[in-house]
Design a protein around this motif. Structure first.
Motif, PDB file in Angstrom:
ATOM      1  N   ASP A 121      -5.861  -1.336  -4.806  1.00 40.95           N
ATOM      2  CA  ASP A 121      -5.302  -1.824  -3.551  1.00 40.95           C
ATOM      3  C   ASP A 121      -6.177  -2.949  -2.988  1.00 40.95           C
ATOM      4  O   ASP A 121      -7.177  -2.679  -2.346  1.00 40.95           O
ATOM      5  CB  ASP A 121      -5.208  -0.666  -2.555  1.00 40.95           C
ATOM      6  N   GLU A 122      -5.798  -4.174  -3.231  1.00 41.76           N
ATOM      7  CA  GLU A 122      -6.552  -5.347  -2.765  1.00 41.76           C
ATOM      8  C   GLU A 122      -8.061  -5.161  -2.912  1.00 41.76           C
ATOM      9  O   GLU A 122      -8.797  -5.321  -1.934  1.00 41.76           O
ATOM     10  CB  GLU A 122      -6.214  -5.639  -1.298  1.00 41.76           C
ATOM     11  N   GLN A 134      -8.565   0.088  -0.662  1.00 37.78           N
ATOM     12  CA  GLN A 134      -8.783  -1.234  -0.091  1.00 37.78           C
ATOM     13  C   GLN A 134     -10.220  -1.357   0.434  1.00 37.78           C
ATOM     14  O   GLN A 134     -10.850  -2.382   0.266  1.00 37.78           O
ATOM     15  CB  GLN A 134      -7.785  -1.444   1.051  1.00 37.78           C
ATOM     16  N   THR A 148       0.837  -1.204   0.000  1.00 37.20           N
ATOM     17  CA  THR A 148       0.000   0.000   0.000  1.00 37.20           C
ATOM     18  C   THR A 148       0.872   1.254   0.000  1.00 37.20           C
ATOM     19  O   THR A 148       0.620   2.208  -0.726  1.00 37.20           O
ATOM     20  CB  THR A 148      -0.925   0.006   1.235  1.00 37.20           C
TER      21      THR A 148
END
Ligand SMILES: Nc1ncnc2c1ncn2[C@@H]1O[C@H](COP(=O)(O)OP(=O)(O)O)[C@@H](O)[C@H]1O
Ligand SMILES: [Mg+2]
Lengths: 306, 367
Positions: free
Chosen positions: B159-160, B83, B44
């Motif tokens: 991000d994920e 995320q 991140t």
């Protein structure tokens, strides 16, 4: 039904009844009864205490009439003195509320999302500690500060901005400042709580999508904080409109505050009935005004209690 | 439009803590690039350096060849999918999607039109008037993608984004993401701790551990030719033997382990420095490990069968191997024949040097 069953299961019968009873007593004794008493009083003729409850203590609209038209002997067609004081009190309270929002929103945002490390804690302390000082003392401190030989005048004269001391008191600057400061914590903390609960990622997402800082506030932060802002505004507005100490001490000789008129009615004129009527008028106006503003800004009553 | 991204000698520090250590990566324009690593390894952080939310302590970030130093996230040609998605809950779905257009001062009519096009693209037509919280997890996911795409970024940073979805939806979204990427043709930089995601979707994968880039390659190279012990142990399953190098050649290394002398291909690139006497690891994948029954193998070890598990198309067999205190695993395709051995049997396992890999001893992925 489910709520009460739950309530009693959790607390047991005895404790549950006690809790319920004490809250009910509190509401009844401290809030509802006195207000009902006032309301009743405001609709009765003004007679000395020995005659209370007798024939002579009958119902009338005269005090509400008086607020609008003045005494029957008066040559004026309206009670311009009381009405203008009332109007000015409400307008000033609105103005003070707006000043407080303008001051507190940036501070709250800074505390919640910008400041790092020990700073926020320190700043919150710095905000709270002055309020340990008594309200009257704070008002007098403002009076001294804004006085003709006070620190502010001395400073402004010394650096040459003013030739001679400015009369902050007569020009209501001291009053506005004092009132703005008096209830500022009640503005900061609701806004802080609301702003703080905003996910930082939302601010960053808006920024990432190209938003300049002001639009981030306008579209993301302020809408999120709206219940907190409204909650703060409600409290500051109500308390400012009902303030007594600051106007008494910081008000200029010509600027009466509506609460001072109420105070005079109760204490100097001994006219409890008129005092009650005026107090009820102030209360009702404030409540209606607040409800209207909440309607306009689409905030529900439940939201501000969060 | 699409742009390439270069990270040159990037270091990111938080006080004494180093979150990214000397990162050098060139992400080609239009590719699907993944950062793969365990949670907390700095993925991140690296992405935030690309999107502009933090400046590297040292080194450069170039997007489309342009140095991004001093350029804020609102001015970079990137869009980030957070995320937790970070959709705006007080706006409708279409307002969310059109937010970047609103920022550009585009009129409502046109914003609405563009939002509808994007809703079409993410297969959520007619959902524009809903509030975000009325959508399901997968739908929110797609709205976040549409909102980012609406900004017409040259590089999309993710991000994920699938971590909050359930397994089935996750697998579906993988395919969908890849399809969207091919349709819009811009560079995707994807972060994940899930190797399945990284290997299936990406053109290139960077495996990362504790702020250090371990290897950058395409998925099959990462799997078949890991360069470090970390990559070998993190990506896919691997059996490991540790020992000392006794012999090194151009292609192979021989490692003396308590289980015996093991010959294996040696790592190249980053893990290339293998010398005689060095501590080394030998990795062999469960599917490359065989029962010895007459055929010749470069390497043999003695083992006891501890457990056998039937997994439908596969048999998994677990062993205690002499001289190795880790459980060793063998997988074999279930071709209908019965297993040749039983639990408790003493057997010999073999593997050829070409399917095993020797790396310098080093950090291993947590089990
Ligand atoms: N602002 C920060 N200050 C201090 N440490 C941080 C900060 N941001 C991240 N870190 C640390 O950097 C490391 C990498 O974090 P992160 O990039 O979020 O990992 P990942 O996304 O790979 O899970 C973590 O150990 C984290 O604690
Ligand atoms: Mg992360």
């Amino acid at each position: 039904m489910g709520f009460w069953q739950d309530f009693f299961r959790k607390n047991g019968k005895a404790l549950g009844l006690f809790l319920l009873g004490s809250v009910a007593c509190w509401m009844l004794l401290m809030i509802i009864l006195p207000q009902l008493f006032m309301l009743d009083f405001s609709f009765r003729t003004n007679v000395p205490p020995p005659l209370w409850g007798t024939e002579a203590h009958g119902y009338t609209f005269e005090h509400y009439r008086y607020m609008i038209y003045g005494s029957a002997q008066s040559t004026e067609s309206y009670n311009f003195v009381d009405l203008s004081v009332f109007g000015r009190t409400i307008l000033t309270a609105i103005f003070v509320t707006l000043i407080d929002v303008a001051l507190c929103y940036p501070v709250a945002y800074y505390l919640a999302h910008v400041a790092t490390g020990g700073w926020p804690r320190l700043m919150v302390m710095a905000l709270i500690v002055p309020f340990w000082v008594n309200e009257l003392l704070r008002a007098f401190a403002f009076k001294i500060m804004f006085g003709s030989t006070g620190i502010i005048n001395n400073f402004l004269v010394a650096i040459g901005i003013l030739d001679q001391p400015f009369d902050f008191i007569r020009n209501s600057v001291a009053l506005y400042s004092g009132l703005s400061y008096a209830y500022i914590l009640l503005m900061i903390f609701p806004i802080y709580n609301a702003v703080e609960s905003l996910d930082k990622n939302q601010i960053e997402a808006a920024r990432d999508l190209g938003s300049p800082w002001w639009r981030i506030h306008w579209r993301v932060v302020i809408p999120h904080a709206k219940p907190g802002i409204t909650s703060g505004c409600t409290m500051v507005f109500m308390l400012t409109a009902g303030a007594l100490a600051a106007p008494q001490i910081l008000g200029g000789p010509s600027s009466l505050w509506f609460t001072q008129i109420i105070y005079q009615a109760f204490n100097q004129a001994g006219n409890w009935a008129r005092g009650s009527a005026y107090a009820i008028i102030l209360l009702a106006t404030c409540i209606i005004f607040v409800l209207c503003v909440m309607k306009i800004f689409k905030v529900k009553l439940g939201e501000i209690a969060r | 439009m699409s742009a390439d991204v270069q990270l040159n000698d990037v270091w990111i520090r938080f006080g004494d803590f180093v979150a990214a250590r000397d990162v050098n990566i060139h992400i080609q324009e239009g590719e699907f690039f993944s950062f793969l690593g365990p949670s907390g390894c700095g993925k991140t952080t690296l992405l935030r350096a690309v999107s502009g939310f933090l400046d590297p302590s040292e080194g450069q970030v170039l997007i489309g060849g342009k140095d991004m130093a001093g350029i804020g996230p609102n001015k970079r040609p990137t869009a980030l999918i957070f995320q937790n998605l970070a959709l705006f809950p007080l706006m409708t779905v279409w307002e969310n999607i059109a937010f970047s257009l609103e920022v550009k001062g585009i009129g409502k009519e046109e914003r609405r039109k563009k939002a509808n096009e994007l809703l079409e693209l993410i297969a959520l037509p007619d959902q524009g008037e809903k509030m975000v919280n009325e959508l399901s997890g997968g739908q929110k996911q797609r709205v976040a993608i549409a909102r980012a795409l609406a900004a017409e970024p040259d590089v999309l940073l993710l991000d994920e984004p699938l971590s909050a979805l359930d397994l089935k939806l996750r697998q579906h979204m993988r395919t969908e993401l890849r399809a969207i990427q091919q349709r819009v043709g811009i560079t995707f930089i994807y972060i994940t701790h899930d190797q399945g995601e990284a290997l299936t979707m990406s053109d290139h994968v960077a495996v990362m551990s504790q702020g250090v880039i371990q290897q950058v390659a395409d998925g099959s190279t990462i799997y078949d030719h890991p360069e470090t012990a970390f990559v070998a142990s993190f990506v896919g399953e691997n059996n490991m033997f540790s020992g000392k190098i006794t012999e090194v050649s151009e292609e192979y290394a021989v490692v003396e382990t308590p289980s015996g002398m093991l010959r294996a291909r040696r790592t190249k690139g980053k893990g290339g420095s293998l010398h005689r006497g060095d501590e080394a690891f030998v990795f062999i994948r469960p599917e490359s490990l065989k029962f010895v029954n007459g055929s010749a193998f470069d390497n043999r070890v003695n083992a006891n069968i501890k457990q056998q598990e039937f997994e439908g198309s596969f048999w998994q067999v677990f062993f205690d191997v002499e001289g190795n205190n880790r459980t060793v695993k063998l997988s074999m395709v279930n071709d209908g024949s019965t297993l040749p051995h039983e639990v408790g049997d003493r057997v010999e396992l073999g593997f050829s040097a070409d399917v095993a890999i020797a790396t310098p001893a080093g950090e291993l992925a947590a089990e």
